[in-house]
Design an enzyme around this catalytic site. Structure first.
Site, mmCIF file in Angstrom:
data_model
loop_
_atom_site.group_PDB
_atom_site.id
_atom_site.type_symbol
_atom_site.label_atom_id
_atom_site.label_comp_id
_atom_site.label_asym_id
_atom_site.label_seq_id
_atom_site.Cartn_x
_atom_site.Cartn_y
_atom_site.Cartn_z
ATOM 1 N N TYR A 1 -14.950 4.444 -4.901
ATOM 2 C CA TYR A 1 -15.322 5.686 -4.230
ATOM 3 C C TYR A 1 -16.333 6.513 -5.004
ATOM 4 O O TYR A 1 -17.198 7.145 -4.406
ATOM 5 C CB TYR A 1 -14.074 6.539 -3.966
ATOM 6 C CG TYR A 1 -13.211 5.955 -2.863
ATOM 7 C CD1 TYR A 1 -13.474 6.247 -1.536
ATOM 8 C CD2 TYR A 1 -12.174 5.075 -3.151
ATOM 9 C CE1 TYR A 1 -12.723 5.695 -0.509
ATOM 10 C CE2 TYR A 1 -11.408 4.518 -2.130
ATOM 11 C CZ TYR A 1 -11.689 4.826 -0.817
ATOM 12 O OH TYR A 1 -10.950 4.280 0.198
ATOM 13 N N HIS B 1 0.871 -1.176 0.000
ATOM 14 C CA HIS B 1 0.000 0.000 0.000
ATOM 15 C C HIS B 1 0.913 1.233 0.000
ATOM 16 O O HIS B 1 0.871 2.063 0.900
ATOM 17 C CB HIS B 1 -0.955 -0.033 1.191
ATOM 18 C CG HIS B 1 -2.194 0.799 1.021
ATOM 19 N ND1 HIS B 1 -3.470 0.299 1.190
ATOM 20 C CD2 HIS B 1 -2.360 2.102 0.702
ATOM 21 C CE1 HIS B 1 -4.359 1.264 0.994
ATOM 22 N NE2 HIS B 1 -3.709 2.375 0.697
HETATM 23 C C1 BGC Z 1 -6.401 4.528 -0.858
HETATM 24 C C2 BGC Z 1 -6.370 4.950 0.575
HETATM 25 C C3 BGC Z 1 -6.875 6.365 0.702
HETATM 26 C C4 BGC Z 1 -8.322 6.389 0.245
HETATM 27 C C5 BGC Z 1 -8.976 7.740 0.292
HETATM 28 C C6 BGC Z 1 -7.610 4.996 -1.617
HETATM 29 O O1 BGC Z 1 -7.228 5.638 -2.784
HETATM 30 O O2 BGC Z 1 -6.156 3.153 -0.998
HETATM 31 O O3 BGC Z 1 -5.067 4.789 1.074
HETATM 32 O O4 BGC Z 1 -6.735 6.895 1.968
HETATM 33 O O5 BGC Z 1 -8.444 5.897 -1.054
HETATM 34 O O6 BGC Z 1 -8.317 8.629 -0.550
#
Ligand code: BGC
Length: 459
Positions: free
Chosen positions: A293, A120
């Protein structure tokens, strides 16, 4: 109220990453990573913040795991710090491995299944000094590291993920420079992308020993063009290609999409891939992790408003071959990151992956939202985050009803933490952390999510 039940054995977890939570960056022989170097470089992280202390999880892991257990989670996704286990990127640091043994013991004692991610983003600095991910050798170093970690932990850790969000590691780390190591070269970024996938391919067979299951965790986005014009459709094809199909095709089909290979031709991509590489990479996963997301709404018009914020300092494009594509705000509500909330996009991604890349069990390995949190009367009422997670879990439930083999969900994140270029300014945790005192306060979303986990369903 009707309950929307989830399949028996569903993994209800939360996720974190080593550099974002551990702190103790010189403890027990840990070496430096590219994120230590980057965060200590002025102008790279908001307010000059870094992960030196973070949320002190290295010292407080037992308290954190006990909290997870008391809330009712049955799974936890964390990452191993490569420079703790191999300072300098080689050898074995027993004291670093011991930390993860203690962490895993604690999890198992609480009845929480560990899901370990090997990468990560905290590459040992020495490996970056030798060229980092644009160098093929880094993939071989990764396979050695994977073997060391697996030998130490595979009696107790059965779920392994190789790379987290290789798109970010390659294109933000080496393309736009928004993430460590902060280089700005599309040619280097496309080399990094291939070598991250090669690292997965080299490590995966080693990680399967001892009855373990192997996955990877790309970040996938639903992608929509703003119009049906040929130019906008092409913009969407390019972004979907680089964000989603490049990684899915490589991992699950052992090929790169021809159109993306053509888009990347000006950056020397064809010369990076050696004969046999795609056979090593393809078809090695026992499960696929999906970090979801938001949705990208894209336009071919470079003057269209909007941009996906990857860092407060974002300036260069992380999209080789699609530099002039614009990211458009489609008018949905946004989180504190400015990311649009679109649970429908999660359903779209899940059903698409299940249809186009069949027979791989899926997990949501990250999903969550940053919002501004305030402590009042000793608690944090984060209704917006709760609503975000509930809507996305409903999308998961619908996807399962549509036949998607979804096996688990990990909220990002268990704790508020170091949000990369944004420092401590953005809070994603189910659990609030007071950064002065390191006191943990489970937010309303944590209590609610724990109940969902215990009932194995939404009500
Ligand atoms: C990542 C995390 C990050 C999260 C929010 C992802 O891109 O794996 O490490 O904190 O999204 O940005």
């Amino acid at each position: 109220m009707a309950t929307r039940g989830f399949p028996e054995g569903f993994a209800w977890g939360a996720a974190t990453a080593s550099y974002q939570i551990e702190g103790s960056v010189t403890a027990d022989g840990r070496g430096a990573s590219i994120w230590d170097t980057f965060a200590h470089t002025p102008g790279k992280v908001l307010n000059g913040e870094n992960g030196d202390v973070a949320v002190d999880h290295y010292a407080r892991y037992a308290e954190d795991v006990a909290l997870m257990g008391s809330l009712g989670l049955n799974a936890y996704r964390f990452s191993l710090s490569w420079p703790r286990i191999q300072p300098g990127g080689r050898g074995v640091n027993g004291a670093g491995l011991d930390f993860y043994k203690r962490l895993v013991d604690e999890l198992l004692e609480q009845g929480i299944t560990p899901y370990a991610t090997l990468y990560h983003w905290d590459l040992p600095q020495e490996l970056q000094d030798a060229g980092g991910w644009p160098e093929r050798d880094t993939a071989y170093r990764f396979a050695e590291y994977a073997q060391v970690a697996h030998e130490a932990l595979s009696d107790r850790v059965k779920h392994w993920m190789t790379v987290n969000e290789p798109w970010c590691a390659a294109f933000l780390g080496y393309g736009s420079g928004d993430h460590a190591p902060g280089l700005r070269s599309s040619a280097q970024a496309v080399r990094a992308a291939h070598h991250l996938l090669l690292a997965h391919g080299l490590a995966a067979p080693l990680l399967k020993a001892n009855d373990c299951l192997v996955g990877a965790a790309p970040n996938l986005y639903a992608v929509t063009p703003v119009s049906d014009s040929e130019a906008d459709l092409d913009a969407a094809r390019r972004i979907d290609g680089l964000q989603n199909r490049f990684f899915l095709d490589a991992l699950l089909r052992g090929s790169y999409p021809e159109d993306v290979v053509a888009d990347l031709e000006p950056f020397g991509f064809a010369d990076v891939v050696q004969p046999g590489d795609l056979d090593l990479i393809g078809g090695k996963v026992d499960f696929l992790g999906i970090n979801y997301y938001s949705r990208h709404t894209v336009s071919a018009d470079p003057d269209a408003a909007g941009m996906v914020a990857t860092s407060p300092f974002a300036s260069a494009s992380p999209w080789p071959g699609a530099e002039s594509v614009a990211f458009v705000n489609a008018g949905r509500p946004v989180t504190d990151m400015g990311w649009e909330v679109d649970p429908g996009g999660l359903h779209e991604i899940l059903t698409r992956v299940a249809k186009e890349y069949p027979s791989v069990p899926l997990y949501i390995t990250e999903n969550g939202a940053a919002y501004v949190d305030t402590v009042a009367d000793g608690g944090v009422d984060d209704q917006e985050r709760l609503d975000y997670i509930e809507a996305h879990l409903a999308a998961c439930h619908d996807a399962i009803a549509d036949g998607v083999p979804l096996k688990g969900y990990f909220a990002w994140s268990f704790l508020d933490n170091f949000e990369w270029g944004w420092g401590y300014g953005k809070r994603f945790g189910l659990v609030y952390v007071d950064y002065e005192t390191q006191v943990r306060i489970p937010k309303s979303s944590a209590h609610w999510y724990g109940r969902v986990a215990r009932h194995n369903g939404l009500s």
